[in-house]
Enzyme design. Sequence first.
Site, PDB file in Angstrom:
ATOM      1  N   ASP A 267       0.868  -1.190   0.000  1.00 50.90           N
ATOM      2  CA  ASP A 267       0.000   0.000   0.000  1.00 50.90           C
ATOM      3  C   ASP A 267       0.900   1.234   0.000  1.00 50.90           C
ATOM      4  O   ASP A 267       2.114   1.132   0.227  1.00 50.90           O
ATOM      5  CB  ASP A 267      -0.914   0.002   1.240  1.00 50.90           C
ATOM      6  CG  ASP A 267      -1.891   1.180   1.256  1.00 50.90           C
ATOM      7  OD1 ASP A 267      -2.302   1.639   0.171  1.00 50.90           O
ATOM      8  OD2 ASP A 267      -2.243   1.656   2.347  1.00 50.90           O
TER       9      ASP A 267
ATOM     10  N   CYS B  65      -4.454  -1.524  -2.064  1.00 51.91           N
ATOM     11  CA  CYS B  65      -4.618  -0.093  -2.313  1.00 51.91           C
ATOM     12  C   CYS B  65      -5.498   0.082  -3.545  1.00 51.91           C
ATOM     13  O   CYS B  65      -5.137  -0.367  -4.636  1.00 51.91           O
ATOM     14  CB  CYS B  65      -3.238   0.536  -2.563  1.00 51.91           C
ATOM     15  SG  CYS B  65      -3.300   2.274  -3.007  1.00 51.91           S
ATOM     16  N   ASN B  66      -6.646   0.722  -3.367  1.00 46.65           N
ATOM     17  CA  ASN B  66      -7.546   0.951  -4.503  1.00 46.65           C
ATOM     18  C   ASN B  66      -6.938   1.919  -5.511  1.00 46.65           C
ATOM     19  O   ASN B  66      -7.080   1.745  -6.712  1.00 46.65           O
ATOM     20  CB  ASN B  66      -8.859   1.572  -4.004  1.00 46.65           C
ATOM     21  CG  ASN B  66      -9.684   0.618  -3.161  1.00 46.65           C
ATOM     22  OD1 ASN B  66     -10.610  -0.002  -3.645  1.00 46.65           O
ATOM     23  ND2 ASN B  66      -9.347   0.514  -1.887  1.00 46.65           N
TER      24      ASN B  66
ATOM     25  N   CYS C  78     -11.004   2.868  -0.099  1.00 45.63           N
ATOM     26  CA  CYS C  78      -9.600   3.170   0.194  1.00 45.63           C
ATOM     27  C   CYS C  78      -9.292   2.337   1.435  1.00 45.63           C
ATOM     28  O   CYS C  78     -10.065   2.353   2.403  1.00 45.63           O
ATOM     29  CB  CYS C  78      -9.408   4.654   0.477  1.00 45.63           C
ATOM     30  SG  CYS C  78      -7.785   5.054   1.196  1.00 45.63           S
TER      31      CYS C  78
ATOM     32  N   GLY D 273      -3.296   9.493  -3.870  1.00 43.33           N
ATOM     33  CA  GLY D 273      -4.551  10.054  -4.387  1.00 43.33           C
ATOM     34  C   GLY D 273      -4.379  11.178  -5.389  1.00 43.33           C
ATOM     35  O   GLY D 273      -5.198  11.334  -6.298  1.00 43.33           O
TER      36      GLY D 273
ATOM     37  N   HIS E  84      -7.358   2.639   3.765  1.00 42.93           N
ATOM     38  CA  HIS E  84      -7.144   3.373   5.012  1.00 42.93           C
ATOM     39  C   HIS E  84      -8.447   3.553   5.809  1.00 42.93           C
ATOM     40  O   HIS E  84      -8.430   3.693   7.027  1.00 42.93           O
ATOM     41  CB  HIS E  84      -6.582   4.769   4.732  1.00 42.93           C
ATOM     42  CG  HIS E  84      -5.115   4.809   4.446  1.00 42.93           C
ATOM     43  ND1 HIS E  84      -4.574   4.315   3.284  1.00 42.93           N
ATOM     44  CD2 HIS E  84      -4.081   5.293   5.179  1.00 42.93           C
ATOM     45  CE1 HIS E  84      -3.256   4.505   3.311  1.00 42.93           C
ATOM     46  NE2 HIS E  84      -2.932   5.093   4.453  1.00 42.93           N
TER      47      HIS E  84
HETATM   48  N1  DGL Z   1      -4.821   3.158   0.816  1.00 44.14           N
HETATM   49  C1  DGL Z   1      -4.898   3.677  -0.494  1.00 44.14           C
HETATM   50  C2  DGL Z   1      -6.147   3.215  -1.234  1.00 44.14           C
HETATM   51  O1  DGL Z   1      -6.675   2.202  -0.982  1.00 44.14           O
HETATM   52  C3  DGL Z   1      -4.708   5.123  -0.758  1.00 44.14           C
HETATM   53  C4  DGL Z   1      -4.166   6.122   0.165  1.00 44.14           C
HETATM   54  C5  DGL Z   1      -3.432   7.231  -0.592  1.00 44.14           C
HETATM   55  O2  DGL Z   1      -2.274   6.992  -0.925  1.00 44.14           O
HETATM   56  O3  DGL Z   1      -4.012   8.294  -0.854  1.00 44.14           O
HETATM   57  O4  DGL Z   1      -6.630   3.847  -2.099  1.00 44.14           O
END
Ligand code: DGL
Length: 279
Positions: free
Chosen positions: A30, A94-95, A208, A63, A210
Amino acid sequence: MIGEIPAVVAGEAARQETAGSALRPILVFDSGIGGLTVLRELRTIMPDRSFVYVADDAGFPYGDWEEAALICHISDLFARLIEDIDPSMAVIACNTASTLVMGELRQRFAIPFVGTVPAIKPAAERTRSGLVSVLATPGTVKRDYTRGLISDFAQKCTVTLVGSRHLAAMAETHLRGGRVDPAAVTAEIEACFVEEGGRKTDIVVLACTHYPFLANVFRKLAPWPVDWLDPAEAIARQALTLLPQAAARLPDGFDRAIFTAGPVDRATARLIHGFGLSG
Ligand code: DGL
């Protein structure tokens, strides 16, 4: 933007540790610590496996990255990670990355990759009001991949895409024990709550990795109760189906965490220790 992999994990020592097809760990990746929400489900479903968690904190947050630059950045980082860790498979937890780079990674590297993409299909199947919201990073919200999921699986629903600039960083702060301002969280999530013709949003997809760490905060601040859909368990089940037999727990090994920006602060060290990861 590309951080160096800390010397402690690079090179011969790491290769020797994971050498031999029976000892190859699963790499969980991630941009930060959000992928730990997926790691905990992977461990539940595969308790006998070994994991290396990689947080690309040198590139965080993903993002706002421009798409072509992010593809190159992640692909080049993986060339080094695969060389150094020799994983049996990789889970992109990580999406923001998965909605962009899965094709490139699968084309370039021979190991199986499991991605994490917005759970729009299950949300469309479960919603009763027909109003679904997808809470994600600005990157995930604007991806063609995400739009494709909506047109393929959710045509009968009204899907509201909500791109949040700050929630991933807030989740990082929260998880490290810092304070998150409720008013600031409300400002990020309020667009998820839609009322239309007497119907209300009943599912918010946490798109996401997070965000599940903030789910309890979201529940308290929500104007009405909704189902906050976290796909982590489904991702773990998918990974299990693709797991090569070669992946196995390292003898006496702790799972490891690698942060691409180098040594971590005390709060992060405590956090990864709490997850049973060695630095
Ligand atoms: N955890 C990441 C996701 O699933 C993104 C967090 C980021 O880097 O903005 O999208």
